[in-house]
Design a protein around this motif. Structure first.
Motif, PDB file in Angstrom:
ATOM      1  N   GLU A  29       0.524  -1.348  -0.584  1.00  0.00           N
ATOM      2  CA  GLU A  29      -0.169   0.090   0.053  1.00  0.00           C
ATOM      3  C   GLU A  29       0.614   1.364  -0.468  1.00  0.00           C
ATOM      4  OE1 GLU A  29      -3.074   0.148   3.155  1.00  0.00           O
ATOM      5  OE2 GLU A  29      -3.643  -2.057   2.854  1.00  0.00           O
ATOM      6  N   PRO A  30       0.273   2.447  -0.144  1.00  0.00           N
ATOM      7  CA  PRO A  30       1.386   3.211  -0.522  1.00  0.00           C
ATOM      8  C   PRO A  30       1.501   3.382   0.977  1.00  0.00           C
ATOM      9  CG  PRO A  30      -0.515   3.608  -1.750  1.00  0.00           C
ATOM     10  CD  PRO A  30      -0.177   2.899  -1.211  1.00  0.00           C
ATOM     11  N   GLY A  31       3.205   4.151   1.462  1.00  0.00           N
ATOM     12  CA  GLY A  31       3.091   4.413   2.115  1.00  0.00           C
ATOM     13  C   GLY A  31       4.323   3.523   2.958  1.00  0.00           C
ATOM     14  N   ASP A  32       4.014   2.025   2.665  1.00  0.00           N
ATOM     15  CA  ASP A  32       4.742   1.013   3.165  1.00  0.00           C
ATOM     16  C   ASP A  32       6.316   1.105   2.336  1.00  0.00           C
ATOM     17  OD1 ASP A  32       2.442  -0.084   4.199  1.00  0.00           O
ATOM     18  OD2 ASP A  32       2.257  -1.568   2.657  1.00  0.00           O
ATOM     19  N   LEU A  33       6.986   0.527   3.339  1.00  0.00           N
ATOM     20  CA  LEU A  33       8.487   0.455   3.297  1.00  0.00           C
ATOM     21  C   LEU A  33       8.382  -0.929   2.600  1.00  0.00           C
ATOM     22  CD1 LEU A  33      11.816   1.296   3.573  1.00  0.00           C
ATOM     23  CD2 LEU A  33      11.577   0.055   5.666  1.00  0.00           C
ATOM     24  N   ALA A  34       9.278  -0.931   1.102  1.00  0.00           N
ATOM     25  CA  ALA A  34       9.629  -1.784  -0.172  1.00  0.00           C
ATOM     26  C   ALA A  34      11.086  -1.555  -0.637  1.00  0.00           C
ATOM     27  CB  ALA A  34       8.678  -2.166  -1.016  1.00  0.00           C
ATOM     28  N   VAL A  35      11.666  -2.979  -1.698  1.00  0.00           N
ATOM     29  CA  VAL A  35      13.189  -2.543  -1.957  1.00  0.00           C
ATOM     30  C   VAL A  35      12.379  -3.007  -3.313  1.00  0.00           C
ATOM     31  CG1 VAL A  35      15.634  -3.728  -1.294  1.00  0.00           C
ATOM     32  CG2 VAL A  35      14.395  -3.289   0.529  1.00  0.00           C
ATOM     33  N   GLY A  36      13.106  -2.615  -4.459  1.00  0.00           N
ATOM     34  CA  GLY A  36      12.950  -2.197  -5.530  1.00  0.00           C
ATOM     35  C   GLY A  36      13.941  -3.550  -6.320  1.00  0.00           C
ATOM     36  N   VAL A  37      14.522  -4.315  -6.109  1.00  0.00           N
ATOM     37  CA  VAL A  37      15.814  -4.897  -6.731  1.00  0.00           C
ATOM     38  C   VAL A  37      15.483  -5.677  -7.783  1.00  0.00           C
ATOM     39  CG1 VAL A  37      17.018  -7.565  -6.292  1.00  0.00           C
ATOM     40  CG2 VAL A  37      15.428  -6.693  -4.481  1.00  0.00           C
ATOM     41  N   VAL A  38      16.713  -4.939  -8.682  1.00  0.00           N
ATOM     42  CA  VAL A  38      16.530  -4.647 -10.412  1.00  0.00           C
ATOM     43  C   VAL A  38      17.910  -6.532 -10.613  1.00  0.00           C
ATOM     44  CG1 VAL A  38      17.657  -3.839 -12.341  1.00  0.00           C
ATOM     45  CG2 VAL A  38      16.003  -2.486 -10.760  1.00  0.00           C
ATOM     46  N   LYS A  39      17.123  -7.094 -11.342  1.00  0.00           N
ATOM     47  CA  LYS A  39      17.765  -8.090 -12.082  1.00  0.00           C
ATOM     48  C   LYS A  39      17.589  -8.006 -13.422  1.00  0.00           C
ATOM     49  CE  LYS A  39      20.131 -12.164 -12.068  1.00  0.00           C
ATOM     50  NZ  LYS A  39      21.865 -11.849 -11.540  1.00  0.00           N
ATOM     51  N   ALA A  40      18.363  -7.797 -14.310  1.00  0.00           N
ATOM     52  CA  ALA A  40      18.491  -8.143 -15.427  1.00  0.00           C
ATOM     53  C   ALA A  40      16.808  -6.760 -16.197  1.00  0.00           C
ATOM     54  CB  ALA A  40      17.837  -9.480 -16.085  1.00  0.00           C
ATOM     55  N   THR A  41      16.390  -7.498 -16.816  1.00  0.00           N
ATOM     56  CA  THR A  41      15.242  -6.341 -16.898  1.00  0.00           C
ATOM     57  C   THR A  41      13.810  -6.783 -15.971  1.00  0.00           C
ATOM     58  OG1 THR A  41      13.907  -7.896 -18.101  1.00  0.00           O
ATOM     59  CG2 THR A  41      15.444  -6.775 -19.574  1.00  0.00           C
ATOM     60  N   ASN A  42      14.158  -7.361 -15.060  1.00  0.00           N
ATOM     61  CA  ASN A  42      13.065  -7.572 -13.756  1.00  0.00           C
ATOM     62  C   ASN A  42      13.309  -6.635 -12.555  1.00  0.00           C
ATOM     63  OD1 ASN A  42      12.015  -9.522 -15.807  1.00  0.00           O
ATOM     64  ND2 ASN A  42      13.135 -10.768 -15.223  1.00  0.00           N
ATOM     65  N   VAL A  43      11.937  -6.227 -12.397  1.00  0.00           N
ATOM     66  CA  VAL A  43      12.707  -5.824 -10.200  1.00  0.00           C
ATOM     67  C   VAL A  43      11.637  -6.231  -9.775  1.00  0.00           C
ATOM     68  CG1 VAL A  43      11.491  -3.061  -9.545  1.00  0.00           C
ATOM     69  CG2 VAL A  43      12.782  -3.200 -11.944  1.00  0.00           C
ATOM     70  N   VAL A  44      12.012  -6.788  -8.592  1.00  0.00           N
ATOM     71  CA  VAL A  44      11.699  -7.801  -7.150  1.00  0.00           C
ATOM     72  C   VAL A  44      11.517  -6.721  -6.346  1.00  0.00           C
ATOM     73  CG1 VAL A  44      12.019 -10.048  -6.016  1.00  0.00           C
ATOM     74  CG2 VAL A  44      12.474 -10.020  -8.396  1.00  0.00           C
ATOM     75  N   VAL A  45       9.871  -6.957  -6.214  1.00  0.00           N
ATOM     76  CA  VAL A  45       9.609  -6.145  -4.837  1.00  0.00           C
ATOM     77  C   VAL A  45       9.441  -6.601  -3.773  1.00  0.00           C
ATOM     78  CG1 VAL A  45       8.221  -4.761  -4.048  1.00  0.00           C
ATOM     79  CG2 VAL A  45       8.103  -4.480  -6.155  1.00  0.00           C
ATOM     80  N   GLU A  46      10.587  -6.340  -2.840  1.00  0.00           N
ATOM     81  CA  GLU A  46      10.759  -6.953  -1.096  1.00  0.00           C
ATOM     82  C   GLU A  46       9.882  -6.299  -0.321  1.00  0.00           C
ATOM     83  OE1 GLU A  46      15.288  -9.913  -2.148  1.00  0.00           O
ATOM     84  OE2 GLU A  46      15.308  -7.798  -1.080  1.00  0.00           O
ATOM     85  N   VAL A  47       9.979  -6.936   0.823  1.00  0.00           N
ATOM     86  CA  VAL A  47       8.710  -6.290   2.121  1.00  0.00           C
ATOM     87  C   VAL A  47       9.941  -6.325   3.491  1.00  0.00           C
ATOM     88  CG1 VAL A  47       6.870  -5.693   3.058  1.00  0.00           C
ATOM     89  CG2 VAL A  47       6.245  -5.844   0.801  1.00  0.00           C
ATOM     90  N   PRO A  48      10.670  -5.713   3.550  1.00  0.00           N
ATOM     91  CA  PRO A  48      11.453  -5.725   4.763  1.00  0.00           C
ATOM     92  C   PRO A  48      10.763  -6.114   6.260  1.00  0.00           C
ATOM     93  CG  PRO A  48      11.880  -4.060   4.405  1.00  0.00           C
ATOM     94  CD  PRO A  48      10.781  -4.195   3.201  1.00  0.00           C
ATOM     95  N   ARG A  49      10.908  -7.406   6.800  1.00  0.00           N
ATOM     96  CA  ARG A  49      10.228  -7.505   8.267  1.00  0.00           C
ATOM     97  C   ARG A  49      10.409  -6.260   8.885  1.00  0.00           C
ATOM     98  NH1 ARG A  49      13.903 -11.741  11.400  1.00  0.00           N
ATOM     99  NH2 ARG A  49      15.013 -10.137  10.483  1.00  0.00           N
ATOM    100  N   SER A  50       8.998  -6.625   9.623  1.00  0.00           N
ATOM    101  CA  SER A  50       9.019  -5.089  10.346  1.00  0.00           C
ATOM    102  C   SER A  50       9.406  -5.514  11.595  1.00  0.00           C
ATOM    103  CB  SER A  50       7.619  -4.815  10.636  1.00  0.00           C
ATOM    104  OG  SER A  50       6.556  -6.028  11.041  1.00  0.00           O
ATOM    105  N   GLU A  51      10.371  -4.441  12.082  1.00  0.00           N
ATOM    106  CA  GLU A  51      10.622  -4.326  13.797  1.00  0.00           C
ATOM    107  C   GLU A  51       9.824  -4.566  14.945  1.00  0.00           C
ATOM    108  OE1 GLU A  51      13.623  -0.585  13.442  1.00  0.00           O
ATOM    109  OE2 GLU A  51      13.008  -0.683  11.602  1.00  0.00           O
TER     110      GLU A  51
END
Length: 134
Positions: free
Chosen positions: A112-134
């Motif tokens: 959802e908008p406002g969530d922390l996420a990580v865009g991981v770029v590998k070749a032509t794909n972007v994988v979205v990861e959600v870090p574990r909440s503290e």
């Protein structure tokens, strides 16, 4: 509701904590206070701030090298779901990362908008990861 401490916002945006506090004091970035008086930024408010203040995309960049393992931690600014697909927008510092994924993947991540996420770029794909909440 996702909230961020001033230090987290500063790290995500690549600025000092003083800069983030000044943005809050001037009203440029809406801040809340927790029970202990610590300043917090609401995730959706941060997403709006990032969308409103993101620099225009430069189209004439000279690329001299790149890595296949680029990771862009940032804040989700927009999630568009239609049928079987979803488009996720992440503002990672000065970078806007857009990922096209299945709707099922976006639903499983609960993005959802406002969530922390990580865009991981590998070749032509972007994988979205959600870090574990503290």
């Amino acid at each position: 509701m996702t909230t961020y401490r001033v230090g987290q916002v500063a790290e995500l945006l690549g600025v000092s904590t003083d800069t983030v506090r000044r943005w809050g004091d001037s009203g440029r970035l809406r801040m809340l206070r927790d029970e202990g008086g610590q300043r917090l930024v609401d995730g959706p408010d941060l997403a709006r701030f990032l969308t409103d203040t993101s620099p225009p995309v430069e189209t004439e960049l000279l690329i001299v090298g790149e890595s296949a393992r680029n990771r862009f931690p940032g804040v989700v600014t927009k999630v568009e779901k239609d049928g079987l697909v979803a488009v996720v927008h992440i503002q990672a510092g000065p970078h806007r990362v857009v990922s096209l994924m299945t709707r099922e993947a976006a639903d499983e991540l609960g993005l959802e908008p406002g969530d922390l996420a990580v865009g991981v770029v590998k070749a032509t794909n972007v994988v979205v990861e959600v870090p574990r909440s503290e």
